[in-house]
Enzyme design. Structure first.
Site, PDB file in Angstrom:
ATOM      1  N   THR A  32      34.884  41.094  50.245  1.00  0.00           N
ATOM      2  CA  THR A  32      36.048  40.984  49.363  1.00  0.00           C
ATOM      3  C   THR A  32      35.681  41.054  47.888  1.00  0.00           C
ATOM      4  O   THR A  32      36.211  41.900  47.161  1.00  0.00           O
ATOM      5  CB  THR A  32      36.854  39.712  49.672  1.00  0.00           C
ATOM      6  OG1 THR A  32      37.263  39.748  51.046  1.00  0.00           O
ATOM      7  CG2 THR A  32      38.088  39.620  48.789  1.00  0.00           C
ATOM      8  N   GLU A  85      38.165  34.117  45.781  1.00  0.00           N
ATOM      9  CA  GLU A  85      38.288  34.177  47.242  1.00  0.00           C
ATOM     10  C   GLU A  85      37.864  32.865  47.889  1.00  0.00           C
ATOM     11  O   GLU A  85      36.768  32.365  47.650  1.00  0.00           O
ATOM     12  CB  GLU A  85      37.428  35.300  47.827  1.00  0.00           C
ATOM     13  CG  GLU A  85      37.640  35.430  49.346  1.00  0.00           C
ATOM     14  CD  GLU A  85      36.606  36.288  50.038  1.00  0.00           C
ATOM     15  OE1 GLU A  85      36.967  36.927  51.044  1.00  0.00           O
ATOM     16  OE2 GLU A  85      35.436  36.322  49.596  1.00  0.00           O
ATOM     17  N   SER A 104      37.465  43.123  56.467  1.00  0.00           N
ATOM     18  CA  SER A 104      37.590  42.638  55.088  1.00  0.00           C
ATOM     19  C   SER A 104      37.238  43.699  54.057  1.00  0.00           C
ATOM     20  O   SER A 104      37.746  43.666  52.931  1.00  0.00           O
ATOM     21  CB  SER A 104      36.712  41.403  54.871  1.00  0.00           C
ATOM     22  OG  SER A 104      37.235  40.298  55.574  1.00  0.00           O
TER      23      SER A 104
END
Length: 450
Positions: free
Chosen positions: A144, A272, A91
């Site tokens: 993220t 997210e 990620s």
């Protein structure tokens, strides 16, 4: 930028006519105002990342929901996800690629493989005067969200990421991870200063509950900002959120948009759905479907705003796939998949495993409490004899839905991208994850540097 045109070949004369009809765009469909309009200005971007999600997740979720999904009609293309040092990304590298337009090594955030700092699309937006926000159901310092406003060699160094989010003056920060903003004496990490006090000095309003978020009002133009940290670590999975005082992803998205839209020069917002990925790692199909439902509710908030605003581009795309989810599993002689059976599962596999007694003699009681299943004797034995009871619960439940898994880690498959709003057609075709922020920078008219 290369524009890709997708059409069905009927005849040369027909195609020539279609190409010049007013209101038609590269997708071959008539555009509505604010949707795929090549001449429409982009003032705001809402970048929505369902971590771990791909086409198989999308298909299973559609079957789970038993009706169309909000992003279905906005499908534009697919993109590759490899990192600089691996065919399968993590990620951090994926987030960096999606934020900066450059590949990096797994585990690295906001730096290239030579550890040179990379400018992100959020930072470039801020330089042009736009407001900026980050929303996540993980810690707000997780890979993220961190990739959009920090630069560290190790994604796990979240106490180094937290101060950078404040130093970069991200206007709205909503998620978990309060401990990363507290000193060790108050339950946080020993390496962290009292960043919540620092945030207050920087004109951040600080909120910790769903109700406080709903009541929060800030004036972006006056330099006011919003910091919401709703859990010490990550937020609860969606199926357990009602047991907490935490806001949903849709709540946070609505609040972030409401705060950021007051900025005169537009805004950039990244949202997210973090825990779709975690469900994939656990091969927990019910957790995955319910967190996708929470993510869809957030996308609906974004698209509703974009429909009214008509200057907002909404882009939806995962950073990678997790778990190797498949639509169907094993021999499956009936050729049938039924994820809708997961709707009445009310706990994660981890939670169910924690409810077992020492000899696992209460398996039926646990299943009866958290599902509407009646287990067969072989299913009971599978759970009783398993080294990992949580994985065994998840296996049995996934089998009931005919959802298969090939991994407990990430995979390297391509990821679908969906887009709604002005310039949405620019995301059409076969892309790489590094293309997404480059397209965003171009449509915003900002320069994305290395």
């Amino acid at each position: 930028m290369l524009k890709k045109v997708g059409v069905v070949v009927l005849s040369a004369g027909f195609l020539f006519t279609i190409a010049w009809l007013p209101g038609w765009v590269g997708s071959g469909q008539p555009s509505e105002p604010g949707n795929d309009n090549e001449n429409q200005k982009v003032k705001n971007i809402i970048y929505m990342i369902p971590d771990g999600f791909n086409a198989d997740y999308a298909t299973n979720y559609r079957l789970y929901k038993e009706e169309d999904v909000v992003w279905d009609e906005h499908m534009k293309g697919m993109y590759t996800t490899h990192s600089a040092d691996s065919s399968i990304t993590d990620s951090a590298a994926a987030g960096t690629a999606m934020a900066t337009g450059y590949k990096t090594n797994n585990g690295v955030i906001g730096l290239d493989p030579e550890e040179r700092e990379l400018e992100t699309i959020l930072e470039a937006s801020q330089e042009s005067g736009m407001a900026a926000g980050l929303v996540a159901t993980s810690t707000i310092t997780h890979a993220t969200p961190a990739s959009f406003a920090s630069h560290v060699k190790d994604r796990n160094n979240e106490t180094a990421i937290a101060p950078q989010l404040l130093e970069n003056e991200v206007d709205v920060l909503l998620g978990g991870g309060k401990n990363n903003f507290l000193p060790g004496s108050e339950g946080g990490n020993q390496e962290s200063n009292h960043l919540i006090d620092q945030a207050s000095d920087q004109n951040y309003a600080f909120v910790e509950t769903r109700d406080a978020l709903q009541d929060a009002e800030i004036d972006i133009e006056a330099g006011e900002k919003l910091l919401g940290l709703f859990a010490d670590d990550a937020l609860a999975p969606e199926m357990h959120r009602d047991e907490t005082k935490e806001p949903s992803l849709a709540d946070m998205t609505e609040s972030a948009i409401g705060s950021l839209e007051e900025g005169e020069d537009g805004f950039f917002l990244m949202v997210e759905g973090s825990q779709i990925d975690w469900a994939g790692h656990a091969n927990d199909a019910a957790w995955a479907m319910q967190d996708i439902a929470a993510f869809e509710a957030a996308v609906e908030e974004a698209i509703a705003f974009a429909e009214e605003d008509r200057e907002t581009l909404v882009v939806v795309g995962g950073d990678h796939e997790t778990g190797g989810m498949t639509v169907g599993m094993g021999e499956n002689p009936e050729m049938n998949v039924d994820p809708s059976v997961l709707k009445n599962v009310t706990a994660t596999g981890d939670h169910m495993a924690s409810a077992l007694n020492s000899d696992r003699s209460n398996i039926n009681e646990v299943i009866g409490t958290y599902t509407d299943f009646e287990l067969s004797e072989s299913e009971i034995q599978t759970i009783r004899n398993a080294d990992d009871a949580a994985s065994a619960f998840n296996q049995v439940i996934s089998d009931r839905a005919s959802i298969g898994w090939t991994s407990t880690n990430h995979t390297g498959v391509n990821i679908p991208v969906y887009a709604y709003g002005p310039q949405a057609a620019d995301f059409t075709g076969h892309l790489d994850n590094t293309d997404l922020p480059k397209i965003m920078a171009e449509v915003l008219g900002v320069e994305l540097g290395g």
